[in-house]
Scaffold this motif. Structure first.
Motif, PDB file in Angstrom:
ATOM      1  N   LEU A   1       0.873  -1.112   0.044  1.00  0.00           N
ATOM      2  CA  LEU A   1      -0.157  -0.041   0.183  1.00  0.00           C
ATOM      3  C   LEU A   1       0.651   1.416   0.264  1.00  0.00           C
ATOM      4  CD1 LEU A   1      -2.994  -0.833   2.360  1.00  0.00           C
ATOM      5  CD2 LEU A   1      -2.495  -1.154  -0.198  1.00  0.00           C
ATOM      6  N   HIS A   2       1.637   1.238   0.811  1.00  0.00           N
ATOM      7  CA  HIS A   2       3.252   2.355   0.521  1.00  0.00           C
ATOM      8  C   HIS A   2       3.532   2.939  -0.723  1.00  0.00           C
ATOM      9  CE1 HIS A   2       2.580   2.249   5.014  1.00  0.00           C
ATOM     10  NE2 HIS A   2       2.734   3.347   4.926  1.00  0.00           N
ATOM     11  N   ALA A   3       3.825   1.701  -1.326  1.00  0.00           N
ATOM     12  CA  ALA A   3       4.221   1.987  -2.462  1.00  0.00           C
ATOM     13  C   ALA A   3       3.098   2.829  -3.216  1.00  0.00           C
ATOM     14  CB  ALA A   3       4.706   0.496  -3.700  1.00  0.00           C
ATOM     15  N   LEU A   4       1.313   2.287  -3.303  1.00  0.00           N
ATOM     16  CA  LEU A   4       0.394   2.315  -4.582  1.00  0.00           C
ATOM     17  C   LEU A   4       0.319   4.183  -3.568  1.00  0.00           C
ATOM     18  CD1 LEU A   4      -1.583  -0.721  -4.023  1.00  0.00           C
ATOM     19  CD2 LEU A   4      -0.174   0.323  -5.882  1.00  0.00           C
ATOM     20  N   ALA A   5       0.511   4.332  -2.573  1.00  0.00           N
ATOM     21  CA  ALA A   5       0.485   5.694  -2.026  1.00  0.00           C
ATOM     22  C   ALA A   5       0.793   6.416  -2.822  1.00  0.00           C
ATOM     23  CB  ALA A   5       0.661   5.422  -0.721  1.00  0.00           C
ATOM     24  N   ASN A   6       2.542   5.814  -2.542  1.00  0.00           N
ATOM     25  CA  ASN A   6       3.423   7.035  -3.655  1.00  0.00           C
ATOM     26  C   ASN A   6       2.988   7.130  -4.976  1.00  0.00           C
ATOM     27  OD1 ASN A   6       5.009   8.047  -1.583  1.00  0.00           O
ATOM     28  ND2 ASN A   6       6.172   5.895  -1.264  1.00  0.00           N
ATOM     29  N   GLN A   7       2.839   6.315  -5.805  1.00  0.00           N
ATOM     30  CA  GLN A   7       2.054   6.282  -6.891  1.00  0.00           C
ATOM     31  C   GLN A   7       1.113   7.345  -7.161  1.00  0.00           C
ATOM     32  OE1 GLN A   7       1.646   2.330  -8.084  1.00  0.00           O
ATOM     33  NE2 GLN A   7       3.696   2.241  -8.171  1.00  0.00           N
ATOM     34  N   ASN A   8      -0.026   7.183  -6.143  1.00  0.00           N
ATOM     35  CA  ASN A   8      -1.074   7.933  -6.710  1.00  0.00           C
ATOM     36  C   ASN A   8      -0.525   9.595  -6.455  1.00  0.00           C
ATOM     37  OD1 ASN A   8      -3.104   6.838  -7.848  1.00  0.00           O
ATOM     38  ND2 ASN A   8      -2.525   4.677  -6.101  1.00  0.00           N
ATOM     39  N   PHE A   9       0.203   9.503  -5.027  1.00  0.00           N
ATOM     40  CA  PHE A   9       0.976  10.947  -4.993  1.00  0.00           C
ATOM     41  C   PHE A   9       1.007  12.223  -5.716  1.00  0.00           C
ATOM     42  CE2 PHE A   9       3.635  13.879  -3.615  1.00  0.00           C
ATOM     43  CZ  PHE A   9       3.319  14.713  -2.092  1.00  0.00           C
ATOM     44  N   ASP A  10       2.459  11.038  -6.326  1.00  0.00           N
ATOM     45  CA  ASP A  10       2.672  11.566  -7.674  1.00  0.00           C
ATOM     46  C   ASP A  10       1.488  12.223  -8.969  1.00  0.00           C
ATOM     47  OD1 ASP A  10       5.324  11.303  -6.536  1.00  0.00           O
ATOM     48  OD2 ASP A  10       5.642   9.317  -7.439  1.00  0.00           O
ATOM     49  N   GLN A  11       0.504  11.274  -9.360  1.00  0.00           N
ATOM     50  CA  GLN A  11      -0.509  11.712 -10.121  1.00  0.00           C
ATOM     51  C   GLN A  11      -1.348  12.943  -9.786  1.00  0.00           C
ATOM     52  OE1 GLN A  11      -2.703   8.113 -10.091  1.00  0.00           O
ATOM     53  NE2 GLN A  11      -1.208   6.964 -11.814  1.00  0.00           N
ATOM     54  N   ILE A  12      -1.516  13.154  -7.920  1.00  0.00           N
ATOM     55  CA  ILE A  12      -1.866  13.759  -7.251  1.00  0.00           C
ATOM     56  C   ILE A  12      -1.345  15.274  -8.008  1.00  0.00           C
ATOM     57  CG2 ILE A  12      -3.634  15.244  -5.701  1.00  0.00           C
ATOM     58  CD1 ILE A  12      -4.395  11.981  -5.113  1.00  0.00           C
ATOM     59  N   ASP A  13      -0.435  15.403  -7.848  1.00  0.00           N
ATOM     60  CA  ASP A  13       0.638  16.500  -7.320  1.00  0.00           C
ATOM     61  C   ASP A  13       0.793  16.997  -8.480  1.00  0.00           C
ATOM     62  OD1 ASP A  13       2.533  18.559  -6.678  1.00  0.00           O
ATOM     63  OD2 ASP A  13       4.492  16.864  -6.305  1.00  0.00           O
ATOM     64  N   ILE A  14       0.059  17.903  -9.297  1.00  0.00           N
ATOM     65  CA  ILE A  14       0.023  18.868 -10.504  1.00  0.00           C
ATOM     66  C   ILE A  14       1.088  18.754 -10.486  1.00  0.00           C
ATOM     67  CG2 ILE A  14      -0.830  20.051 -11.860  1.00  0.00           C
ATOM     68  CD1 ILE A  14      -3.582  19.820 -10.467  1.00  0.00           C
ATOM     69  N   ASP A  15       1.737  19.948  -9.490  1.00  0.00           N
ATOM     70  CA  ASP A  15       3.117  20.739  -9.888  1.00  0.00           C
ATOM     71  C   ASP A  15       4.278  20.367  -9.791  1.00  0.00           C
ATOM     72  OD1 ASP A  15       2.481  21.219  -7.730  1.00  0.00           O
ATOM     73  OD2 ASP A  15       2.564  23.198  -7.175  1.00  0.00           O
ATOM     74  N   LYS A  16       4.175  18.701  -8.941  1.00  0.00           N
ATOM     75  CA  LYS A  16       5.162  17.645  -8.485  1.00  0.00           C
ATOM     76  C   LYS A  16       6.478  19.030  -7.599  1.00  0.00           C
ATOM     77  CE  LYS A  16       3.911  14.908 -11.529  1.00  0.00           C
ATOM     78  NZ  LYS A  16       2.644  14.446 -11.343  1.00  0.00           N
ATOM     79  N   ASP A  17       5.691  19.587  -6.846  1.00  0.00           N
ATOM     80  CA  ASP A  17       6.643  20.016  -5.987  1.00  0.00           C
ATOM     81  C   ASP A  17       6.752  19.624  -4.872  1.00  0.00           C
ATOM     82  OD1 ASP A  17       3.993  20.917  -4.516  1.00  0.00           O
ATOM     83  OD2 ASP A  17       4.099  22.344  -4.492  1.00  0.00           O
ATOM     84  N   GLY A  18       6.262  17.935  -4.582  1.00  0.00           N
ATOM     85  CA  GLY A  18       5.921  17.593  -2.948  1.00  0.00           C
ATOM     86  C   GLY A  18       5.246  17.859  -2.579  1.00  0.00           C
ATOM     87  N   PHE A  19       4.191  18.850  -2.709  1.00  0.00           N
ATOM     88  CA  PHE A  19       2.852  18.707  -2.026  1.00  0.00           C
ATOM     89  C   PHE A  19       1.895  18.465  -2.453  1.00  0.00           C
ATOM     90  CE2 PHE A  19       6.775  21.110  -0.153  1.00  0.00           C
ATOM     91  CZ  PHE A  19       6.586  20.232   1.059  1.00  0.00           C
ATOM     92  N   VAL A  20       0.963  17.792  -1.995  1.00  0.00           N
ATOM     93  CA  VAL A  20      -0.664  18.404  -2.323  1.00  0.00           C
ATOM     94  C   VAL A  20      -0.898  19.651  -2.065  1.00  0.00           C
ATOM     95  CG1 VAL A  20      -2.467  16.812  -3.003  1.00  0.00           C
ATOM     96  CG2 VAL A  20      -0.724  15.953  -3.133  1.00  0.00           C
TER      97      VAL A  20
END
Length: 136
Positions: free
Chosen positions: A20-39
């Motif tokens: 689940l942690h690997a999946l969380a990281n993948q999904n975080f990257d999809q949500i973080d539109i500007d790729k600044d490390g924060f949603v």
């Protein structure tokens, strides 16, 4: 899901017991539109509203189910998990995921109250939401 759509993308893997942690990281990257490390809240809202096919600013169970069925087909086990997850994300139980729910989910995930969700905060919320929805 922290994100509904993100969680949808990983449901088959969740059922199969993926990390689940690997999946969380993948999904975080999809949500973080500007790729600044924060949603930020606007990124989170945009992510949810991708499912709002009738553009009423709410994601109904029907919109959610259609989206997931289009992606994965009809599977009773998956449908059960999807509906449990939807119910978990519908914080106020009004049968829609809307800005009230999205704002609440964002606030829950934002543990340090700095108006942004970092990768660790997202992973913690993401894993917990799936565990609650799947009863694991």
């Amino acid at each position: 899901m922290l994100a509904l759509y993100a969680l949808l993308l990983c449901l088959p893997a969740v059922i199969l017991g993926q990390d689940l942690h690997a999946l969380a990281n993948q999904n975080f990257d999809q949500i973080d539109i500007d790729k600044d490390g924060f949603v930020l809240l606007y990124e989170f809202e945009q992510f949810f509203m991708r499912m709002d096919t009738n553009h009423d600013s709410r994601v109904s169970r029907h919109e959610y189910t259609v989206q997931v069925t289009n992606i994965y087909g009809h599977d009773p086990q998956l449908n059960h998990v999807m509906h449990a997850l939807y119910d978990e994300l519908d914080i106020n139980s009004d049968h829609h995921v809307d800005t009230v729910d999205i704002d609440t989910i964002f606030d829950i995930a934002d543990k340090d109250n700095d108006d942004r969700v970092n990768r660790e905060e997202f992973a913690e919320y993401f894993v917990r939401a799936i565990q609650i929805a799947t009863g694991k």
